[in-house]
Write a protein that holds these residues in place. Structure first.
Motif, PDB file in Angstrom:
ATOM      1  N   ASN A 121       0.829  -1.201   0.000  1.00  0.00           N
ATOM      2  CA  ASN A 121       0.000   0.000   0.000  1.00  0.00           C
ATOM      3  C   ASN A 121       0.865   1.253   0.000  1.00  0.00           C
ATOM      4  O   ASN A 121       1.783   1.380   0.819  1.00  0.00           O
ATOM      5  CB  ASN A 121      -0.899   0.038   1.239  1.00  0.00           C
ATOM      6  CG  ASN A 121      -2.075  -0.900   1.148  1.00  0.00           C
ATOM      7  OD1 ASN A 121      -2.458  -1.317   0.061  1.00  0.00           O
ATOM      8  ND2 ASN A 121      -2.644  -1.250   2.289  1.00  0.00           N
ATOM      9  N   ILE A 186      -2.067  10.977   3.575  1.00  0.00           N
ATOM     10  CA  ILE A 186      -2.675   9.910   4.359  1.00  0.00           C
ATOM     11  C   ILE A 186      -2.973  10.408   5.775  1.00  0.00           C
ATOM     12  O   ILE A 186      -2.102  10.968   6.445  1.00  0.00           O
ATOM     13  CB  ILE A 186      -1.730   8.683   4.438  1.00  0.00           C
ATOM     14  CG1 ILE A 186      -1.464   8.125   3.041  1.00  0.00           C
ATOM     15  CG2 ILE A 186      -2.308   7.608   5.342  1.00  0.00           C
ATOM     16  CD1 ILE A 186      -2.673   7.566   2.351  1.00  0.00           C
ATOM     17  N   TYR A 266       0.590   1.634   5.311  1.00  0.00           N
ATOM     18  CA  TYR A 266       1.094   2.248   4.086  1.00  0.00           C
ATOM     19  C   TYR A 266       2.612   2.403   4.215  1.00  0.00           C
ATOM     20  O   TYR A 266       3.107   2.786   5.272  1.00  0.00           O
ATOM     21  CB  TYR A 266       0.480   3.636   3.865  1.00  0.00           C
ATOM     22  CG  TYR A 266      -0.969   3.620   3.447  1.00  0.00           C
ATOM     23  CD1 TYR A 266      -1.328   3.731   2.104  1.00  0.00           C
ATOM     24  CD2 TYR A 266      -1.980   3.497   4.397  1.00  0.00           C
ATOM     25  CE1 TYR A 266      -2.664   3.727   1.715  1.00  0.00           C
ATOM     26  CE2 TYR A 266      -3.321   3.479   4.016  1.00  0.00           C
ATOM     27  CZ  TYR A 266      -3.646   3.593   2.678  1.00  0.00           C
ATOM     28  OH  TYR A 266      -4.964   3.575   2.300  1.00  0.00           O
TER      29      TYR A 266
END
Length: 385
Positions: A121, A186, A266
């Motif tokens: 990710n 994010i 991530y």
């Protein structure tokens, strides 16, 4: 890569003038190596501490060649070293870290292609050539997002956070510099880091996971042991191990991660060199990152890193040095490291303090109680330089 063993008395070269370079020089000399240092600033700590120094830039081919021919192997100190310099030096001596990972991590498109190859990710992104690309891509990327030049070395002053559509017009001047990426910001809950040591034989040793806080994408505060769910820890270790299997690299590198509130992991970045997030191991573990890095480079068996005590490292700036002097007198569990940098602004990082204690929470509370690092204020944040 040949499994060439270096012995005490052999010469290792260090490229760079950062705090990392000085720590590499010091550690290598302690291990018995003769050490040379190459950099543009002859007054830098790394060059001052080395057994011999060479002053020059990346275009001084004759100096670079002579330096390389004087060393059995050369290591570089950070992800900011020029890949062209590394490739040139490799013609004349061993560069165990190589240039492949360094080159990928300096180019945001190559970096993301590598991450996608590993099927991990990463933040959603789009390639941006002109302003129309921004308008078209922002709908799928979402707000807030960041416009970043592909080449990381161009980033200072050339990034733009886009929070609303009206911000997009500000990108017009930036895009004259070349190709960019537009990347989603994010919303993460925690930030983790994992150091990997990779030997000449491809074997790997993973350091314990660290938890971190960054300012302007630069390490600021790091601690071990990390508060991390076992399932998340397993995933971080799996990803870091996969990175190590797919790179031509010897030494210590860092893989940074974000964890969202819903538990999604991530990959933030890879640092193809020892990292400031690894400083904490010098006062917390059985082996520090610089010793492990040089063990790998020298063809020695890798040590197994284990945490011996909870510890936190936090960076301090030139403007905070007066406050550090007070703590110097009263804190028995504070261990100070000064980088001896010269001619820096008040907000430039000048060193770090490593604090040991019974638990990470106790240490973080002790640091907060001093009031030196006021959470959430830019005035107290180390600069990204």
């Amino acid at each position: 890569m040949a499994n060439t063993v270096l012995y005490p008395g052999d010469t290792i070269g260090v490229i760079g003038s950062s705090a990392n370079a000085a720590m590499l020089v010091t550690t290598a000399r302690k291990m018995g190596f003769r050490v040379g240092a190459y950099g543009v600033d002859e007054t830098s700590e790394a060059l001052q501490l080395a057994d011999f120094k060479a002053v020059g830039n990346g275009k001084d081919k004759a100096k670079l060649q002579h330096f390389a021919e004087s060393c059995a192997a050369i290591v570089y100190d950070s992800e900011h070293v020029s890949t062209s310099v590394v490739k040139f030096l490799s013609q004349y001596t061993r560069i165990p870290q190589g240039s492949d990972l360094l080159e990928m991590m300096q180019d945001r498109l190559l970096e993301r292609a590598f991450f996608e190859q590993l099927n991990v990710n990463i933040a959603p992104y789009a390639t941006i050539i002109d302003l129309d690309d921004v308008y078209q891509s922002v709908n799928s990327i979402g707000y807030p997002c960041v416009l970043k030049p592909i080449q990381k070395e161009w980033s200072t002053g050339r990034e733009l956070v886009i929070r609303t559509q009206t911000d997009i017009a500000k990108a017009a001047g930036l895009l004259d510099w070349g190709t960019y990426i537009l990347e989603s910001q994010i919303a993460y809950d925690r930030e983790y880091s994992l150091l990997v040591a990779r030997g000449t034989d491809g074997n790997q040793q993973l350091f314990p996971i660290t938890e971190a806080e960054s300012i302007n994408d630069e390490p600021f505060k790091t601690w071990v042991p990390a508060d991390v769910d076992p399932a998340v820890a397993s995933e971080l270790q799996r990803i870091a191990g996969e990175v190590g299997k797919h790179v031509n690299y010897v030494g210590v590198f860092e893989v940074g991660f974000y964890l969202t509130k819903n538990g999604s992991v991530y990959v933030k970045k890879i640092v193809p060199a020892p990292s400031a997030n690894g400083y904490v191991f010098a006062d917390a573990a059985t082996v520090d990152e610089f010793s492990e890095h040089l063990r790998a480079v020298a063809g020695l068996p890798l040590a197994t890193p284990q945490v011996l005590t909870p510890a936190v490292t936090v960076a301090f700036t030139k403007g905070q040095q007066a406050a550090m002097r007070t703590q110097w007198q009263i804190k028995p569990n504070w261990h100070f490291s000064f980088y001896h940098l010269r001619n820096q602004d008040d907000d430039a990082v000048m060193g770090h303090v490593s604090v040991q204690g019974g638990s990470v929470k106790v240490i973080l509370d002790q640091l907060d109680d001093t009031g030196i690092w006021s959470a959430g204020t830019d005035d107290d944040a180390p600069s990204a330089e």
